[in-house]
Design a protein around this motif. Structure first.
Motif, short mmCIF file in Angstrom:
data_model
loop_
_atom_site.label_atom_id
_atom_site.label_comp_id
_atom_site.label_asym_id
_atom_site.label_seq_id
_atom_site.Cartn_x
_atom_site.Cartn_y
_atom_site.Cartn_z
N GLU A 1 33.88 33.52 40.83
CA GLU A 1 32.79 34.50 40.91
C GLU A 1 32.98 35.40 42.13
OE1 GLU A 1 28.74 32.91 38.76
OE2 GLU A 1 28.89 32.82 40.94
N THR B 1 31.90 38.38 48.38
CA THR B 1 30.73 39.25 48.51
C THR B 1 31.17 40.55 49.16
OG1 THR B 1 30.09 38.50 50.73
CG2 THR B 1 29.28 37.20 48.86
N ILE C 1 33.52 39.85 43.46
CA ILE C 1 33.72 41.26 43.16
C ILE C 1 35.21 41.55 43.02
CG2 ILE C 1 33.33 43.62 43.98
CD1 ILE C 1 31.03 42.42 45.71
N ILE D 1 33.63 45.45 40.19
CA ILE D 1 32.89 44.80 39.12
C ILE D 1 32.54 43.38 39.54
CG2 ILE D 1 35.04 44.12 37.98
CD1 ILE D 1 33.60 44.27 35.32
N GLN D 2 31.31 42.98 39.31
CA GLN D 2 30.84 41.64 39.67
C GLN D 2 31.12 40.69 38.51
OE1 GLN D 2 29.25 40.25 42.51
NE2 GLN D 2 29.48 38.32 41.38
N LEU D 3 31.90 39.64 38.77
CA LEU D 3 32.17 38.62 37.76
C LEU D 3 31.21 37.45 37.96
CD1 LEU D 3 33.87 37.36 35.47
CD2 LEU D 3 35.36 36.42 37.23
N ASN D 4 30.46 37.13 36.92
CA ASN D 4 29.56 35.98 36.93
C ASN D 4 30.11 34.91 35.99
OD1 ASN D 4 27.57 37.42 38.55
ND2 ASN D 4 27.11 38.57 36.69
N ASN E 1 29.55 47.51 35.79
CA ASN E 1 29.15 46.97 37.09
C ASN E 1 29.26 45.45 37.16
OD1 ASN E 1 28.51 49.50 38.23
ND2 ASN E 1 26.52 49.49 37.22
N SER E 2 29.12 44.79 36.01
CA SER E 2 29.20 43.33 36.00
C SER E 2 29.70 42.84 34.66
CB SER E 2 27.83 42.71 36.31
OG SER E 2 26.90 43.02 35.28
N ILE E 3 30.18 41.60 34.65
CA ILE E 3 30.70 40.98 33.43
C ILE E 3 30.51 39.48 33.55
CG2 ILE E 3 33.06 40.73 34.29
CD1 ILE E 3 34.05 41.46 31.50
N ASN E 4 30.24 38.81 32.42
CA ASN E 4 30.03 37.37 32.41
C ASN E 4 31.21 36.67 31.74
OD1 ASN E 4 27.46 37.72 33.55
ND2 ASN E 4 26.51 37.96 31.54
N TYR F 1 40.12 41.20 45.48
CA TYR F 1 38.99 40.30 45.20
C TYR F 1 38.26 40.00 46.50
CZ TYR F 1 36.49 35.91 44.69
OH TYR F 1 35.52 34.94 44.73
#
Length: 215
Positions: free
Chosen positions: A121, A69, A123, A141-144, A33-36, A66
């Motif tokens: 940053e 939000t 989705i 996937i949410q990129l932080n 769901n997310s990745i840093n 991409y």
């Protein structure tokens, strides 16, 4: 009937022969769901999928999009071309920083994003369609993006120091215990040796006295 019979045997005939993967239920896109990512580095954005059918290059459809939000418009950044494979789509935001890093033979659609920026940053959506599967698989996937590695506060250093100090104290205590045990054992051995010598001397004295009486 022929198509129905073929389907039961594990083969779908639709212009060309299509192999059905046994034990498969439906299309499913798999990704976290997310990745840093650390600012300025290269990050791999993973995406794999399962399907009841092997990929037919002439029918397979896939693209990455991409959006900043969920409420923003999706911007396509990569798409599958039946003759050229996975093709990055150059944009003002990403330029040529998006590259395909997967393997279609293994249903791996992962991409890499190089020189990650704070503005990256958002989705990243992995959209897949693999006919004759009727379901279109989609997952985001949410990129932080972080500007520096995980930092430690003074409390972290105090905790680490306490842990190291405690471990060191335990090690020293263990060494002292071992040393004491060895010293105690050494004393026991010396005492045993003295007792053996005394017993030996007593035996010699008794033997000498016996010889005198005999003479």
């Amino acid at each position: 009937r022929e198509a129905e019979s073929a389907t039961r045997r594990g083969v779908w005939l639709s212009g060309s022969e299509r192999t059905i993967i046994t034990g498969c239920s439906s299309m499913d896109v798999i990704m976290p769901n997310s990745i840093n990512a650390l600012n300025g580095t290269t990050i791999k954005i993973p995406c794999t999928f399962t399907s009841c059918y092997k990929i037919d290059p002439n029918m397979f459809v896939m693209n990455w999009t991409y959006q900043e939000t969920l409420n923003d418009t999706e911007e396509m950044i990569m798409a599958y071309h039946k003759k050229r494979g996975m093709v990055p789509l150059r944009s003002d935001r990403f330029g040529e920083r998006v590259m395909f890093a997967g393997n279609l033979d293994k249903n791996d659609l992962s991409i890499t994003l190089s020189n990650v920026q704070i503005e990256d940053e958002g989705i990243y959506n992995c959209n897949v369609r693999n006919p004759p599967d009727r379901i279109t698989g989609q997952h985001g996937i949410q990129l932080n993006v972080v500007t520096e590695p995980l930092s430690f506060s003074p409390l972290h250093f105090i905790a680490i120091g306490a842990s190291v100090g405690g471990a060191l104290a335990l090690l020293i205590l263990s060494m002292l215990v071992v040393k004491c045990l060895r010293r105690h054992r050494k004393k026991e051995l010396i005492s045993e040796e003295k007792m053996e010598e005394e017993e030996k001397l007593d035996a010699e004295v008794v033997a000498e006295e016996g010889n005198k009486h005999t003479d």
